[in-house]
Design an enzyme around this catalytic site. Structure first.
Site, PDB file in Angstrom:
ATOM      1  N   ASP A 250       3.917  -2.611   4.047  1.00  0.00           N
ATOM      2  CA  ASP A 250       4.021  -1.208   3.717  1.00  0.00           C
ATOM      3  C   ASP A 250       4.984  -1.054   2.554  1.00  0.00           C
ATOM      4  O   ASP A 250       5.832  -1.920   2.312  1.00  0.00           O
ATOM      5  CB  ASP A 250       4.507  -0.402   4.923  1.00  0.00           C
ATOM      6  CG  ASP A 250       3.348   0.255   5.650  1.00  0.00           C
ATOM      7  OD1 ASP A 250       2.220   0.180   5.132  1.00  0.00           O
ATOM      8  OD2 ASP A 250       3.556   0.820   6.737  1.00  0.00           O
TER       9      ASP A 250
ATOM     10  N   ASP B 265      -3.378   4.591  -3.415  1.00  0.00           N
ATOM     11  CA  ASP B 265      -4.584   5.292  -2.988  1.00  0.00           C
ATOM     12  C   ASP B 265      -4.611   6.731  -3.465  1.00  0.00           C
ATOM     13  O   ASP B 265      -5.662   7.379  -3.393  1.00  0.00           O
ATOM     14  CB  ASP B 265      -4.691   5.255  -1.460  1.00  0.00           C
ATOM     15  CG  ASP B 265      -6.106   4.992  -0.990  1.00  0.00           C
ATOM     16  OD1 ASP B 265      -6.870   4.348  -1.741  1.00  0.00           O
ATOM     17  OD2 ASP B 265      -6.456   5.428   0.120  1.00  0.00           O
TER      18      ASP B 265
ATOM     19  N   SER C 249       0.840  -1.203   0.000  1.00  0.00           N
ATOM     20  CA  SER C 249       0.000   0.000   0.000  1.00  0.00           C
ATOM     21  C   SER C 249       0.870   1.246   0.000  1.00  0.00           C
ATOM     22  O   SER C 249       1.884   1.312   0.692  1.00  0.00           O
ATOM     23  CB  SER C 249      -0.922   0.006   1.229  1.00  0.00           C
ATOM     24  OG  SER C 249      -0.167  -0.088   2.418  1.00  0.00           O
TER      25      SER C 249
ATOM     26  N   LYS D 219       5.714  11.450  -0.239  1.00  0.00           N
ATOM     27  CA  LYS D 219       6.116  10.915   1.060  1.00  0.00           C
ATOM     28  C   LYS D 219       6.540   9.455   0.990  1.00  0.00           C
ATOM     29  O   LYS D 219       7.241   8.971   1.879  1.00  0.00           O
ATOM     30  CB  LYS D 219       4.970  11.078   2.059  1.00  0.00           C
ATOM     31  CG  LYS D 219       4.649  12.534   2.358  1.00  0.00           C
ATOM     32  CD  LYS D 219       3.639  12.670   3.476  1.00  0.00           C
ATOM     33  CE  LYS D 219       3.409  14.141   3.814  1.00  0.00           C
ATOM     34  NZ  LYS D 219       2.454  14.326   4.932  1.00  0.00           N
TER      35      LYS D 219
ATOM     36  N   ASP E 249      -5.105  -2.425  11.817  1.00  0.00           N
ATOM     37  CA  ASP E 249      -4.602  -3.770  12.112  1.00  0.00           C
ATOM     38  C   ASP E 249      -4.922  -4.184  13.544  1.00  0.00           C
ATOM     39  O   ASP E 249      -5.228  -5.349  13.804  1.00  0.00           O
ATOM     40  CB  ASP E 249      -3.096  -3.837  11.850  1.00  0.00           C
ATOM     41  CG  ASP E 249      -2.349  -2.676  12.477  1.00  0.00           C
ATOM     42  OD1 ASP E 249      -3.004  -1.831  13.115  1.00  0.00           O
ATOM     43  OD2 ASP E 249      -1.115  -2.600  12.330  1.00  0.00           O
TER      44      ASP E 249
ATOM     45  N   LYS F 101      -9.859   5.526   4.822  1.00  0.00           N
ATOM     46  CA  LYS F 101      -8.393   5.550   4.927  1.00  0.00           C
ATOM     47  C   LYS F 101      -7.768   4.251   4.409  1.00  0.00           C
ATOM     48  O   LYS F 101      -8.178   3.717   3.390  1.00  0.00           O
ATOM     49  CB  LYS F 101      -7.984   5.833   6.366  1.00  0.00           C
ATOM     50  CG  LYS F 101      -8.545   7.129   6.939  1.00  0.00           C
ATOM     51  CD  LYS F 101      -8.097   7.344   8.352  1.00  0.00           C
ATOM     52  CE  LYS F 101      -8.640   8.641   8.938  1.00  0.00           C
ATOM     53  NZ  LYS F 101     -10.112   8.626   9.099  1.00  0.00           N
ATOM     54  N   LYS F 102      -6.751   3.769   5.126  1.00  0.00           N
ATOM     55  CA  LYS F 102      -6.005   2.601   4.654  1.00  0.00           C
ATOM     56  C   LYS F 102      -6.842   1.330   4.717  1.00  0.00           C
ATOM     57  O   LYS F 102      -6.684   0.435   3.872  1.00  0.00           O
ATOM     58  CB  LYS F 102      -4.729   2.427   5.484  1.00  0.00           C
ATOM     59  CG  LYS F 102      -3.833   1.292   5.006  1.00  0.00           C
ATOM     60  CD  LYS F 102      -2.586   1.178   5.856  1.00  0.00           C
ATOM     61  CE  LYS F 102      -1.734   0.009   5.396  1.00  0.00           C
ATOM     62  NZ  LYS F 102      -0.500  -0.137   6.205  1.00  0.00           N
TER      63      LYS F 102
END
Length: 1017
Positions: free
Chosen positions: A537, A324, A288, A294, A717, A512-513
């Site tokens: 990640d 995303d 993701s 960033k 998570d 969001k994630k």
């Protein structure tokens, strides 16, 4: 060495005297101890009385040295001719002393050199002197006497003399090929020599804490009740928090896997699988990312390359990246990564290198040719290093090249519009949207550099791009290429790789994630339908290529159907050598989590999980029902209205089952059931994938509430792990000998605090939601409940921590201490508690393999983070509950500073944030209090140094914990930012004026009070 000359020896061996048989010749050898060991069969014969002549050498002995041709197991050299002739007439006992006539032919074939050359009617298995059974000679002079087993098996030409071989009992080596059942994983307890002292120390500290707190409550400081009350409340909370944190660590376990057993079970040739194809389940790897500014594209590309080269069946592995942000830069960086993977992945397989991340591999210091056997390794490495350097240049230059391309296409479109306006004689101004263009001259459907409707963050179409197709089911071997590398005999296939960017529109909550992760679950269920998911990640890559197999060992074991996910510890690279801000987090990951694997795995903020989001936890009655009548399959509102997705659920559940090779496996699958190749990818399937990642697909479904990653928290998570544990699932914390995964962590103070802020935000959201462990079901175990309670409570410790950090300053200002006097009782309790804390920490350091410096850094950052990020999160959480203000967080930046020569340049960058205010205030007030307390004590008529030293000791202890924070404010050149000077002066003036107003100085106070005035409001 012979005891007579060669002439006598020859005559005694070749001729027969008329007076009787020839003298007995005995063969022997001398051992290292000096003992003579006979090598003849007829040592027990004594012919001296029967054939005794003066010149006969009855005891004629030949001593043979232990050379290779006369060792007990030597059968390579043939015996002399005279021995071979006499052997046919001697007795043969291949079966342990049975001398049947039908064994004479077999005896003729024996070639043992250590035989007697004469016939005897006496037993050849008795010693000549002691008349005992000679076991040594019986073993090495006969064949077929070992029995039957997997250690020894007679050869085919010896089957006639083998005692266990007859018509009704046949033995062959094939009978020993099938091996017994082996577990794929096992758990072992920590040795009692380590665990027992730890438990004893914990018990001693607990008893001392109870006694100390009871003593503190019974002995108040009547001169400063307000100071005593605050200190007692804080100490009681700290004791409560320590007990919560300590309970799950009292019963630690270790886990290990057996990769050899995994290979034997799932990748070994069998009658149903003659080619030995892999029967392992499929794995879908999720990566993701959200913002290329960033999350640097080069870092993400290296993560993808490490996944594509992992040691797992290629046809069973699929990789998905979720962008995303829908950025064209990320899309084209992934396309370049796939092109480079066509060379990097075969190179990795050819030379078996580690790690599979090219950037980390080429950064390793040391000899790269160590343990490399191929002669072309140096040439191949030099070539691939040159290709990787060109690849990095392309990735780093993508942003500029995309901008130039977009400018060129936009100018072309502008010229077209002007030409049309000129032809139609239109005087209207020409407004052309500055679009982002792909290399083929079409508009990018995601976000554009210059936002416009339908092409900006939070408002763009869904994108599915299969960048590498499904690999062939059989290996595809490379060939010699003059322009690249020689991949002859190397499998050059690549796993499936898919770029996913879910649709986003205004008016929808994208969660969001967690929403991005569920979108990848929906897409992967239709494309590859892997039963297990590996979540990474973008800055965490696979360091150990066998890591996936380690996780599968737990899932495919006999109890794997009860495991919801596997958690791997985080390991970091690029951290400054001193680890100023405890980025490695080794105390938590190694000392805490490894000691409480079954209870604290869900707490980790690592990125590796194997959830089973498709099928919910069922009762025992539900599991006995056929899958085609399961209630989840008859309710489209649970999973959405995609028929393909619903059809994939029972297939996925079947593939995730362990093998039905043990009596404890009640819901298993037969072996060799996953050998069929994947169906080819077609256009309707891709269209269906685009539909399931639409923003409206999850409306009126149970996605995010009961299915998939749970919504409502920035730490998805933790909440998802809690829900699965609450349904009765188990989890495993897998610690491998070699780090399974490695990643990067922010070394800048501001970025580090923002990371801690995000984690603490999730904990506060859990505490104020229905996911609070106080509301959990009875399926949640007691220690799991304690661990989750600690997850939700630990940010609230910041309130008491900040107050306790101000207590030394309050003590120095007021001239009083938290106790009335520093008596022996208080100091004894303090000493015992300190010794217990030190010994417990040393034991945790010993069994976890961490250094004392790491433990101290963790203590320091606990104070820094608790007084800044945790306190801010608690205040935000209270505002959300009271006023309904939503909690926001900042995405952690993974980019470094502009100084490329210094990899730690970002460590010295000072980025002011409001999180600095509270720890800076604590530092300033404690420094001012030290100066004020020392001055007042020195100039007092009756100095009370005991009270000053008590407050000064704790004040210095607070400042020692905040030392890394002070270094972070100084920066590289040791220059404080202007705002630090302003804030320091403001705090100093405010504190001074406040204290003067509370306790104004006067002549009476300065003379009589001695220790300072009292607070009078």
């Amino acid at each position: 060495m012979a005891s007579s000359n060669n002439h006598n020896k020859s005559s005694s061996l070749s001729s027969t005297s008329s007076y009787g048989p020839q003298p007995a010749v005995k063969f022997a050898r001398r051992t290292s101890s000096g003992r003579v060991v006979s090598l003849s069969r007829d040592d027990d014969l004594d012919l001296s009385s029967e054939y005794n002549e003066p010149n006969d050498y009855v005891n004629y002995t030949v001593q043979m040295p232990p050379t290779p041709d006369n060792m007990p197991n030597s059968t390579q050299s043939n015996p002399p001719n005279h021995q071979r002739n006499d052997t046919a007439d001697s007795l043969n006992r291949p079966n342990g002393g049975r001398g049947d006539d039908h064994n004479l032919d077999a005896a003729t074939k024996m070639t043992d050199r250590r035989m007697s050359i004469m016939k005897s009617s006496k037993s050849i298995l008795l010693r000549s002197q002691t008349s005992d059974f000679d076991h040594n000679r019986w073993l090495f002079e006969t064949k077929g006497t070992y029995g039957v087993g997997n250690a020894f098996r007679p050869k085919d030409n010896e089957s006639e003399s083998f005692p266990y071989s007859h018509n009704d009992f046949e033995m062959s080596i094939d009978d020993f090929i099938s091996k017994p059942w082996k577990p794929l994983s096992r758990k072992t307890k920590v040795a009692a020599v380590i665990l027992s002292p730890y438990r004893i120390l914990v018990g001693i500290r607990f008893v001392v804490l109870v006694l100390f707190l009871s003593w503190r409550v019974k002995n108040p400081n009547k001169d400063a009740m307000w100071l005593w009350g605050m200190s007692v409340v804080c100490e009681i909370w700290f004791a409560f928090s320590w007990i919560h944190d300590q309970l799950p660590k009292l019963n630690p376990i270790n886990r290990s896997t057996d990769l050899a057993a995994l290979h034997e079970k799932f990748e070994q040739a069998s009658p149903a699988n003659p080619l030995g194809k892999s029967d392992l389940p499929g794995i879908d790897v999720f990566v993701s990312t959200a913002d290329p500014e960033k999350d640097p594209p080069l870092v993400t590309a290296n993560t993808i390359l490490s996944i594509l080269a992992v040691n797992y069946p290629i046809e069973k592995l699929c990789c998905y990246i979720s962008d995303d942000g829908g950025a064209l830069l990320t899309f084209e960086a992934m396309a370049e990564a796939i092109n480079f993977a066509q060379f990097w992945v075969p190179f990795f397989r050819k030379h078996n290198i580690e790690p599979s991340n090219p950037d980390s591999y080429f950064s390793i210091k040391g000899d790269p040719t160590k343990n490399k056997k191929r002669p072309d390794f140096v040439k191949d490495r030099r070539w691939i290093k040159r290709e990787y350097d060109e690849f990095k240049v392309k990735i780093n230059g993508l942003s500029e090249s995309i901008q130039k391309r977009c400018d060129a296409f936009n100018k072309r479109e502008e010229r077209k519009e002007r030409k049309i306006a000129k032809e139609q004689n239109l005087d209207q101004p020409i407004n052309i949207a500055k679009a982002s263009w792909m290399a083929d001259g079409t508009h990018w459907p995601g976000t554009w550099t210059f936002p416009c409707p339908d092409h900006k963050k939070g408002d763009h179409a869904g994108i599915i791009q299969v960048m590498s197709k499904f690999p062939e089911n059989d290996p595809v071997y490379g060939h010699m290429d003059e322009k690249s590398l020689d991949f002859t005999g190397i499998d050059i296939r690549l796993p499936l790789f898919v770029y996913v960017s879910r649709e986003k529109r205004h008016g929808y909550d994208h969660n969001k994630k967690a929403g991005a992760m569920n979108a990848m679950v929906q897409a992967s269920a239709i494309l590859s339908n892997g039963p297990f998911i590996l979540n990474l990640d973008c800055d965490h890559y696979i360091y150990n290529s066998l890591a996936l197999r380690e996780g599968v060992c737990f899932m495919m074991d006999r109890s794997g159907d009860r495991i919801c996910y596997i958690q791997f510890p985080q390991r970091f690279e690029g951290i400054d050598p001193s680890d100023r801000y405890a980025n490695h987090n080794t105390v938590f990951l190694m000392a805490t989590c490894e000691r409480s694997m079954d209870y604290r795995a869900q707490w980790l903020f690592g990125q590796i999980k194997y959830p089973a989001p498709h099928i919910q936890a069922q009762s025992d009655d539900d599991e006995e029902q056929p899958l085609n009548i399961h209630p989840d399959l008859n309710l489209p509102k649970k999973f959405g209205n995609s028929a393909m997705f619903s059809d994939s659920i029972p297939v996925c559940e079947f593939q995730a089952r362990p093998l039905m090779d043990h009596k404890l496996v009640k819901n298993g699958r037969p072996p060799d059931a996953l050998l069929a190749p994947r169906p080819p990818l077609d256009a309707p399937t891709v269209v269906e994938v685009v539909a399931v990642i639409a923003c409206w697909y999850e409306d009126k479904t149970e996605w995010g509430s009961r299915i998939g990653w749970i919504y409502g928290s920035v730490t998805e998570d933790v909440v998802t792990g809690y829900r699965m544990h609450n349904h009765g699932w188990r989890s495993v914390y897998c610690v491998t000998k070699q780090d399974a995964f490695r990643g990067t962590a922010p070394i800048n103070l501001t970025d580090r605090l923002h990371q801690v802020l995000r984690w603490a935000t999730g904990s506060v959201e859990i505490f104020f939601s229905r996911n609070n462990p106080f509301l959990a079901t009875t399926r949640l175990k007691f220690l799991q409940r304690i661990a989750y309670m600690n997850v939700g409570i630990y940010p609230f410790t910041s309130i008491f921590l900040v107050l306790y950090c101000f207590l030394p300053a309050f003590s120095l200002f007021s001239g009083h201490f938290i106790v009335e006097t520093l008596n022996i009782t208080f100091l004894s309790y303090l000493l015992i508690i300190t010794i217990c804390i030190t010994l417990i920490s040393l034991l945790e350091v010993k069994w976890s393999g961490i250094a004392l410096e790491e433990w101290w850094r963790n203590e320091q950052f606990w104070v820094i983070g608790g007084s800044s990020a945790h306190l801010a999160v608690v205040l935000q959480g209270l505002l959300k509950v009271i006023a309904g203000i939503e909690i926001s967080f900042t995405l952690t930046s993974k980019s470094t500073a502009e100084d490329e020569d210094d990899i730690y340049a970002d460590l010295y960058v000072v980025k002011w944030t409001s999180l600095f205010i509270v720890p800076l205030t604590i530092m300033v007030i404690n420094v001012v209090a030290l100066v004020l307390g020392f001055s007042r004590t020195v100039y007092s008529v009756i100095p009370q140094w005991n009270k000053f030293f008590g407050g000064a000791f704790f004040s210095f202890w607070v400042l020692a914990h905040l030392y890394p924070f002070a270094k972070g404010l100084l920066g590289r050149k040791g220059k404080l930012p202007t705002i630090v000077y302003v804030w320091t002066g403001l705090v100093t003036i405010t504190v001074s004026l406040l204290w003067i107003s509370i306790s104004p100085p006067d002549d009476t106070t300065s003379v009589n009070s001695g220790g300072g005035g009292n607070i009078q409001l």
